[in-house]
Each structure stands twice: as structure tokens, then as C-alpha cells.
Design a protein around this motif. Structure first.
Motif, PDB file in Angstrom:
ATOM      1  N   ASP A  20       0.104   0.024   4.002  1.00  0.00           N
ATOM      2  CA  ASP A  20      -0.787  -0.245   2.882  1.00  0.00           C
ATOM      3  C   ASP A  20      -1.335  -1.679   3.024  1.00  0.00           C
ATOM      4  N   ASP A  22      -3.040  -3.807  -0.033  1.00  0.00           N
ATOM      5  CA  ASP A  22      -2.816  -4.664  -1.203  1.00  0.00           C
ATOM      6  C   ASP A  22      -1.333  -4.802  -1.517  1.00  0.00           C
ATOM      7  N   GLU A  23      -0.887  -6.032  -1.584  1.00  0.00           N
ATOM      8  CA  GLU A  23       0.505  -6.410  -1.829  1.00  0.00           C
ATOM      9  C   GLU A  23       1.419  -6.174  -0.621  1.00  0.00           C
ATOM     10  N   ASP A 154       4.560   0.555   1.738  1.00  0.00           N
ATOM     11  CA  ASP A 154       3.664   0.523   0.580  1.00  0.00           C
ATOM     12  C   ASP A 154       4.426  -0.102  -0.589  1.00  0.00           C
ATOM     13  N   ASP A 155       3.680  -0.648  -1.548  1.00  0.00           N
ATOM     14  CA  ASP A 155       4.320  -1.189  -2.756  1.00  0.00           C
ATOM     15  C   ASP A 155       4.348  -0.161  -3.888  1.00  0.00           C
ATOM     16  N   ILE A 156       3.601   0.913  -3.758  1.00  0.00           N
ATOM     17  CA  ILE A 156       3.461   1.887  -4.848  1.00  0.00           C
ATOM     18  C   ILE A 156       4.338   3.116  -4.574  1.00  0.00           C
TER      19      ILE A 156
HETATM   20 MG   LIG Z   1      -0.631  -1.677  -2.411  1.00  0.00          MG
END
Ligand SMILES: [Mg+2]
Length: 217
Positions: A20, A22-23, A154-156
């Protein structure tokens, strides 16, 4: 877009790392907060979510529609705000010696151009797929029937769980650049490894990929 990435991987026998953005590769929460301050709002880490936690300097909570509009403007001008997550660049460079790397960003395709330019400017010259489709089927397509070890970061949680359902042998790593929100995150669920840094993620990935150590040393 995915077709060209699939073609580039078709004959590869190297392990596959899907990240991923973002973040994970780029900071999102700190830059988004800086953007919000430029429009007289702040993101308050009251809970593990954006909606409901964005407030005007006066204290008024921004509506969901306003938060969506802020995100839209932020992503449209992301090159003014976003920077690499700590250790992301050098870790990916090391891993790329022995593995294929694909960036999978849940971004409306209309923002694809500015994101690609920003990633290139920051030295992340890896193939990128920008899609709002669930990530599991995309990762499954990328692994295809090549039988290579794979890892996904991933962060999600919904993205990690989607990949868990569609690519059962894929290593799943939950990584989030922002320390405050990461500390508030709920348990990521079964088979999802939580990493607090890119260096910890790298150890998990090298252990899962096995032969990568021999390739890169
Ligand atoms: Mg993300």
C-alpha cells in the motif's frame, strides 16, 4: 494499468511484495494534518478514524462531506504535502534486489498522475496500480499461478482481510507510519502480523521469502 504490471511479472520467479502507499510508503496522516491546518482545521486522534475527528479551529466537527472534500483536495495536491515514511525507501531498495515490488494504492484513478510523479520524485520507481477495487483479487492476480512467495503490507484492516481471503499463502503485515494512530489500532485479526517499523517488516518479509537472504547477501 494492471495489465502492464501483470505482463512485467509474467515470467518472474522472484518473490512478490505488494505495498500500500498511504501510511506505508508515504506518510498520510501527518501531511493530511498539515493540510487541514492550512484550511483552519485539525485532525484529533480521539479514535481510530478520520470521520468525526476533524474539527475546525473553533471546535466545530467537520461533516463527513467536508472531510471527503478535504481528502479530495489533499490528494489533488499531494505532491505539496506527502513525504516518504521512515525507512521505506532504503528498505524497499534492499528488498528489490531479490524480489519484485508492486505499489497498490486505493486511489481514484484521477489522482494517479500526480501520485506517480511524486513517487518517482521520491525515488520509488516501482510499478504502481491505483484502483478502488478490493485489494484481495488484485493481489491474487499478481501472484497468479507462478507459485512465488508473496507478502502484502497495508495499514487498513479491510485490505489485509481481503488479501487474506483471496491469497491464503500471502504473508500479511499491518504497518502504519503514524505512531499515535498505530497505538490506537485494534487487533488486526488472525494471520495479520503487526509491524511497528519498516525494519521489523523487513525481518518478517525476509523470513517468509526464505531464499531472499541468499540472493541479497
Ligand atoms: Mg494506506
Amino acid at each position: 494499468m494492471i495489465d502492464s504490471v501483470l505482463a512485467s511479472l509474467a515470467s518472474s520467479t522472484r518473490p512478490l511484495l505488494v505495498c500500500d502507499v498511504d501510511e506505508v510508503v508515504l506518510e498520510f496522516l501527518d501531511p493530511f494534518h498539515a493540510y487541514l491546518e492550512s484550511v483552519e482545521h485539525r485532525l484529533h486522534p480521539d479514535s481510530f478514524r478520520l470521520h468525526g475527528n476533524v474539527r475546525h479551529f473553533s471546535g466545530t466537527t467537520a461533516t463527513d462531506e467536508a472531510v471527503e472534500a478535504f481528502q479530495e483536495e489533499f490528494f489533488r495536491t499531494q505532491d505539496k504535502w506527502q513525504k516518504p515514511a521512515r525507512h521505506a525507501r532504503e528498505t524497499l531498495d534492499r528488498l528489490s534486489v531479490g524480489a519484485d515490488i508492486v505499489l497498490l494504492t486505493a486511489m481514484p484513478p484521477r489522482h494517479r498522475g500526480v501520485r506517480r510523479e511524486l513517487l518517482d520524485l521520491l525515488g520509488f520507481h516501482f510499478p504502481m496500480i491505483a484502483t478502488e477495487e478490493p485489494k484481495g483479487p488484485v493481489v491474487s492476480q499478481l501472484i497468479a499461478d507462478r507459485g512465488v512467495p508473496a507478502a502484502f503490507i497495508d495499514d487498513i484492516f479491510t485490505n489485509l482481510h481481503s488479501v487474506r481471503a483471496h491469497a491464503p499463502d500471502c504473508l500479511l503485515i499491518n504497518l502504519m507510519a503514524n505512531d499515535i494512530f498505530r497505538s490506537m489500532a485494534p487487533d488486526p485479526g488472525e494471520r495479520v502480523h503487526k509491524a511497528t517499523s519498516w525494519l521489523e517488516a523487513e525481518r518478517l518479509i525476509r523470513s517468509h521469502f526464505g531464499s531472499l537472504d541468499q540472493v541479497t547477501m
